[in-house]
Scaffold this active site. Sequence first.
Site, PDB file in Angstrom:
ATOM      1  CG  ASP A  79      11.822  -0.432  -1.184  1.00  0.00           C
ATOM      2  OD1 ASP A  79      12.562  -0.786  -2.119  1.00  0.00           O
ATOM      3  OD2 ASP A  79      11.313  -1.247  -0.387  1.00  0.00           O
TER       4      ASP A  79
ATOM      5  CG  ASP B 296       5.876  -7.480  -7.526  1.00  0.00           C
ATOM      6  OD1 ASP B 296       6.960  -8.054  -7.747  1.00  0.00           O
ATOM      7  OD2 ASP B 296       5.780  -6.261  -7.311  1.00  0.00           O
TER       8      ASP B 296
HETATM    9  O1  LIG Z   1       7.330  -4.302  -5.221  1.00  0.00           O
HETATM   10  C1  LIG Z   1       6.340  -3.604  -4.964  1.00  0.00           C
HETATM   11  O2  LIG Z   1       5.564  -3.186  -5.861  1.00  0.00           O
HETATM   12  C2  LIG Z   1       6.036  -3.268  -3.531  1.00  0.00           C
HETATM   13  C3  LIG Z   1       4.974  -2.441  -3.275  1.00  0.00           C
HETATM   14  C4  LIG Z   1       4.669  -2.122  -1.985  1.00  0.00           C
HETATM   15  C5  LIG Z   1       5.435  -2.634  -0.960  1.00  0.00           C
HETATM   16  C6  LIG Z   1       6.500  -3.449  -1.192  1.00  0.00           C
HETATM   17  C7  LIG Z   1       6.832  -3.782  -2.488  1.00  0.00           C
HETATM   18  N1  LIG Z   1       7.879  -4.582  -2.809  1.00  0.00           N
HETATM   19  C8  LIG Z   1       8.848  -5.250  -2.080  1.00  0.00           C
HETATM   20  O3  LIG Z   1       8.621  -5.425  -0.700  1.00  0.00           O
HETATM   21  C9  LIG Z   1       9.852  -5.310  -0.058  1.00  0.00           C
HETATM   22  C10 LIG Z   1       9.676  -4.740   1.294  1.00  0.00           C
HETATM   23  O4  LIG Z   1       8.967  -5.620   2.129  1.00  0.00           O
HETATM   24  P1  LIG Z   1       9.156  -5.484   3.703  1.00  0.00           P
HETATM   25  O5  LIG Z   1       9.073  -4.033   3.986  1.00  0.00           O
HETATM   26  O6  LIG Z   1      10.490  -6.061   3.996  1.00  0.00           O
HETATM   27  O7  LIG Z   1       8.029  -6.243   4.260  1.00  0.00           O
HETATM   28  C11 LIG Z   1      10.690  -4.385  -0.898  1.00  0.00           C
HETATM   29  O8  LIG Z   1      12.047  -4.713  -0.852  1.00  0.00           O
HETATM   30  C12 LIG Z   1      10.164  -4.596  -2.289  1.00  0.00           C
HETATM   31  O9  LIG Z   1      10.950  -5.556  -2.987  1.00  0.00           O
END
Ligand SMILES: O=C(O)c1ccccc1N[C@@H]1O[C@H](COP(=O)(O)O)[C@@H](O)[C@H]1O
Length: 248
Positions: A137, A17
């Site tokens: 999520d 990340d």
């Molecule tokens: O992975 C994390 O810790 C995380 C924390 C906060 C937000 C997102 C996070 N992870 C990844 O982001 C995508 C979602 O991104 P979006 O909403 O499409 O912009 C999610 O699938 C997690 O893999």
Amino acid sequence: MSEFNRTPKLVLLPAVDVAGGKAVRLTQGEAGTETNYGDPMDAAADWAAQGAEWLHLVDLDAAFGRGNNHVVLKKVIRQVKGMNVELSGGIRDDESLESALGIGAKRINLGTAALENPEWAASVIAQYGESIAVGLDVRGTTLAARGWTKEGGDLWTVMDRLEDAGCCRYVVTDVTKDGTLQGPNIELLQQVMERTHRPVVASGGISSLDDISALRELVPQGLEGAIVGKALYAGAFTLAEALDVASD
Ligand SMILES: O=C(O)c1ccccc1N[C@@H]1O[C@H](COP(=O)(O)O)[C@@H](O)[C@H]1O
């Protein structure tokens, strides 16, 4: 045991990340809880050297809507050529999707866009098939969007819609477990797998090799893989050890 009655392997996806150009881990996805683990290129190279077939790469700044790490992500993907990369964070329209595929990601995880823009999500699922997964999520059974700061609807309602759209794969994260080393939410994974024939990837909470063993037991029910983050960075076990447990 003969190769015919062995549990099939669980695919492990070590996570990198990225925030502010660094490899970080958050606790329960909350901005401000970052632990810094240095250069993402070093982390990715380490997982590649230990035998990972997949890398789960996240642009946290893009997920939080506060910038992006495109240059770094591109370098990481170029460096781990040969490894499959699942990319997520901030992929919410044609431009960001084409850019993510253009820099070499094999699979894209949609989060917010699948919740806030269902028609676009359905259209890219139809167009790109296996290259698109949806990240479910959740806190409880409520989906989280926009850097996990906004509620994004009911898990089961959204899943019904995604099933109708032909979504090829789900990446299921229990946000309350993510980065906590408390063990995965097996019950949630089982409930999701009962509602789809599509492969499911588990994310959040893995803390030990026993957790990997427990997840491997779910492969016959439809669990394809598991994302491993904090436990690797914290040194709870090595990726090589985890890959052994996932595939021996
Ligand atoms: O992975 C994390 O810790 C995380 C924390 C906060 C937000 C997102 C996070 N992870 C990844 O982001 C995508 C979602 O991104 P979006 O909403 O499409 O912009 C999610 O699938 C997690 O893999």
